[in-house]
Scaffold this motif. Structure first.
Motif, PDB file in Angstrom:
ATOM      1  N   PRO A   9       0.817  -1.212   0.000  1.00 42.22           N
ATOM      2  CA  PRO A   9       0.000   0.000   0.000  1.00 42.22           C
ATOM      3  C   PRO A   9       0.850   1.261   0.000  1.00 42.22           C
ATOM      4  N   PRO A  10       0.357   2.310  -0.632  1.00 45.53           N
ATOM      5  CA  PRO A  10       1.118   3.559  -0.708  1.00 45.53           C
ATOM      6  C   PRO A  10       1.238   4.252   0.648  1.00 45.53           C
ATOM      7  N   ASP A  11       2.222   5.146   0.728  1.00 49.50           N
ATOM      8  CA  ASP A  11       2.419   5.966   1.917  1.00 49.50           C
ATOM      9  C   ASP A  11       1.426   7.122   1.860  1.00 49.50           C
ATOM     10  N   LEU A  12       0.412   7.075   2.706  1.00 47.28           N
ATOM     11  CA  LEU A  12      -0.617   8.118   2.727  1.00 47.28           C
ATOM     12  C   LEU A  12      -0.093   9.449   3.240  1.00 47.28           C
ATOM     13  N   ALA A  13       1.045   9.438   3.939  1.00 49.65           N
ATOM     14  CA  ALA A  13       1.613  10.662   4.498  1.00 49.65           C
ATOM     15  C   ALA A  13       2.501  11.408   3.512  1.00 49.65           C
ATOM     16  N   LEU A  14       2.910  10.773   2.433  1.00 49.61           N
ATOM     17  CA  LEU A  14       3.841  11.376   1.481  1.00 49.61           C
ATOM     18  C   LEU A  14       3.302  12.699   0.943  1.00 49.61           C
ATOM     19  N   GLY A  15       4.060  13.762   1.187  1.00 51.61           N
ATOM     20  CA  GLY A  15       3.684  15.092   0.712  1.00 51.61           C
ATOM     21  C   GLY A  15       2.599  15.791   1.501  1.00 51.61           C
ATOM     22  N   ARG A  16       2.106  15.170   2.555  1.00 53.54           N
ATOM     23  CA  ARG A  16       1.018  15.759   3.334  1.00 53.54           C
ATOM     24  C   ARG A  16       1.555  16.805   4.316  1.00 53.54           C
ATOM     25  N   PRO A  17       0.710  17.755   4.747  1.00 54.96           N
ATOM     26  CA  PRO A  17       1.125  18.785   5.703  1.00 54.96           C
ATOM     27  C   PRO A  17       1.479  18.187   7.073  1.00 54.96           C
ATOM     28  N   VAL A  18       2.470  18.797   7.698  1.00 51.30           N
ATOM     29  CA  VAL A  18       2.974  18.331   8.992  1.00 51.30           C
ATOM     30  C   VAL A  18       3.111  19.516   9.932  1.00 51.30           C
ATOM     31  N   THR A  19       2.790  19.293  11.200  1.00 54.18           N
ATOM     32  CA  THR A  19       2.976  20.288  12.249  1.00 54.18           C
ATOM     33  C   THR A  19       3.761  19.636  13.374  1.00 54.18           C
ATOM     34  N   ALA A  20       4.659  20.385  13.992  1.00 57.87           N
ATOM     35  CA  ALA A  20       5.441  19.861  15.115  1.00 57.87           C
ATOM     36  C   ALA A  20       5.319  20.795  16.310  1.00 57.87           C
ATOM     37  N   PHE A  21       5.471  20.228  17.490  1.00 55.90           N
ATOM     38  CA  PHE A  21       5.477  21.010  18.727  1.00 55.90           C
ATOM     39  C   PHE A  21       6.621  22.017  18.688  1.00 55.90           C
ATOM     40  N   SER A  22       7.788  21.574  18.169  1.00 51.44           N
ATOM     41  CA  SER A  22       8.926  22.475  18.032  1.00 51.44           C
ATOM     42  C   SER A  22       9.819  22.008  16.889  1.00 51.44           C
ATOM     43  N   VAL A  23      10.646  22.922  16.412  1.00 54.44           N
ATOM     44  CA  VAL A  23      11.642  22.634  15.383  1.00 54.44           C
ATOM     45  C   VAL A  23      12.929  23.329  15.813  1.00 54.44           C
ATOM     46  N   LYS A  24      14.029  22.586  15.857  1.00 53.13           N
ATOM     47  CA  LYS A  24      15.303  23.133  16.332  1.00 53.13           C
ATOM     48  C   LYS A  24      15.890  24.168  15.377  1.00 53.13           C
ATOM     49  N   ALA A  25      15.790  23.920  14.054  1.00 53.91           N
ATOM     50  CA  ALA A  25      16.395  24.820  13.072  1.00 53.91           C
ATOM     51  C   ALA A  25      15.685  24.643  11.726  1.00 53.91           C
ATOM     52  N   PRO A  26      15.788  25.622  10.831  1.00 57.62           N
ATOM     53  CA  PRO A  26      15.106  25.529   9.532  1.00 57.62           C
ATOM     54  C   PRO A  26      15.485  24.302   8.700  1.00 57.62           C
ATOM     55  N   ASP A  27      16.717  23.822   8.822  1.00 60.65           N
ATOM     56  CA  ASP A  27      17.135  22.668   8.011  1.00 60.65           C
ATOM     57  C   ASP A  27      16.585  21.341   8.524  1.00 60.65           C
ATOM     58  N   VAL A  28      15.936  21.335   9.682  1.00 59.13           N
ATOM     59  CA  VAL A  28      15.311  20.113  10.217  1.00 59.13           C
ATOM     60  C   VAL A  28      13.819  20.359  10.431  1.00 59.13           C
ATOM     61  N   ALA A  29      13.177  20.903   9.403  1.00 56.66           N
ATOM     62  CA  ALA A  29      11.765  21.287   9.445  1.00 56.66           C
ATOM     63  C   ALA A  29      10.850  20.075   9.565  1.00 56.66           C
ATOM     64  N   ALA A  30       9.680  20.290  10.109  1.00 53.28           N
ATOM     65  CA  ALA A  30       8.693  19.218  10.289  1.00 53.28           C
ATOM     66  C   ALA A  30       8.317  18.563   8.971  1.00 53.28           C
ATOM     67  N   ALA A  31       8.173  19.342   7.912  1.00 53.34           N
ATOM     68  CA  ALA A  31       7.753  18.814   6.604  1.00 53.34           C
ATOM     69  C   ALA A  31       8.734  17.783   6.044  1.00 53.34           C
ATOM     70  N   ASN A  32       9.939  17.733   6.570  1.00 51.09           N
ATOM     71  CA  ASN A  32      10.934  16.769   6.081  1.00 51.09           C
ATOM     72  C   ASN A  32      10.513  15.315   6.293  1.00 51.09           C
ATOM     73  N   VAL A  33       9.628  15.038   7.255  1.00 46.16           N
ATOM     74  CA  VAL A  33       9.246  13.640   7.514  1.00 46.16           C
ATOM     75  C   VAL A  33       8.304  13.080   6.464  1.00 46.16           C
ATOM     76  N   THR A  34       7.722  13.945   5.633  1.00 49.54           N
ATOM     77  CA  THR A  34       6.812  13.452   4.593  1.00 49.54           C
ATOM     78  C   THR A  34       7.272  13.831   3.185  1.00 49.54           C
ATOM     79  N   ASP A  35       8.535  14.262   3.044  1.00 49.61           N
ATOM     80  CA  ASP A  35       9.005  14.712   1.732  1.00 49.61           C
ATOM     81  C   ASP A  35       9.544  13.586   0.845  1.00 49.61           C
ATOM     82  N   GLY A  36       9.644  12.366   1.366  1.00 53.38           N
ATOM     83  CA  GLY A  36      10.126  11.238   0.578  1.00 53.38           C
ATOM     84  C   GLY A  36      11.633  11.216   0.381  1.00 53.38           C
ATOM     85  N   ASN A  37      12.345  12.134   1.024  1.00 52.48           N
ATOM     86  CA  ASN A  37      13.803  12.233   0.885  1.00 52.48           C
ATOM     87  C   ASN A  37      14.460  11.640   2.129  1.00 52.48           C
TER      88      ASN A  37
END
Length: 137
Positions: A9-37
């Motif tokens: 089955p496909p990854d339903l989270a791929l490319g979907r919006p993400v929100t996090a309680f906190s982010v340490k720095a711009p290069d480790v953004a929440a959206a990175n967990v669903t970017d497929g990279n």
């Protein structure tokens, strides 16, 4: 490369919006967990608890959730699901996670999936995930 490969089955989270309680720095953004990279990740501030939430865009019938933790993982975490982003149900909980790639069996019909690190594996760092992959049921 990750030790766990999911076919089917496909990854339903791929490319979907993400929100996090906190982010340490711009290069480790929440959206990175669903970017497929596999070279990008989310990294939280250095405190407990920390969470990251994926919006699947509508109610979906989900199956297993694949977490790919970076070395800065959570020792204790929950996976919670919701249909409205207000009322949450814990569908998985562990107090002694080994980190790495973890395939968590889940069956639910939900819009939101949240991973909540309640205790970091190393208090000198935050929680960090390469990806949160949500398989369809």
């Amino acid at each position: 490369m990750w030790g766990i490969e999911v076919e089917g089955p496909p990854d339903l989270a791929l490319g979907r919006p993400v929100t996090a309680f906190s982010v340490k720095a711009p290069d480790v953004a929440a959206a990175n967990v669903t970017d497929g990279n596999t070279a990008t990740r989310w990294g939280s501030e250095y405190s407990d608890p920390q969470w990251i939430r994926v919006d699947l865009g509508g109610a979906k019938s989900i199956g297993p959730v694949l977490l790919r933790w970076e070395a800065s993982s959570a020792k204790a975490f929950t996976i919670d699901v919701s249909g409205d982003d207000q009322n949450w149900t814990t569908v998985h909980s562990t107090a002694n996670s080994a980190g790495g790639a973890q395939l968590i069996p889940i069956a639910a019909n939900v819009r939101y999936v949240r991973v909540c690190g309640t205790v970091r594996a190393n208090p000198r760092y935050g929680c960090s995930l390469w990806s949160v992959e949500v398989c369809s049921a």
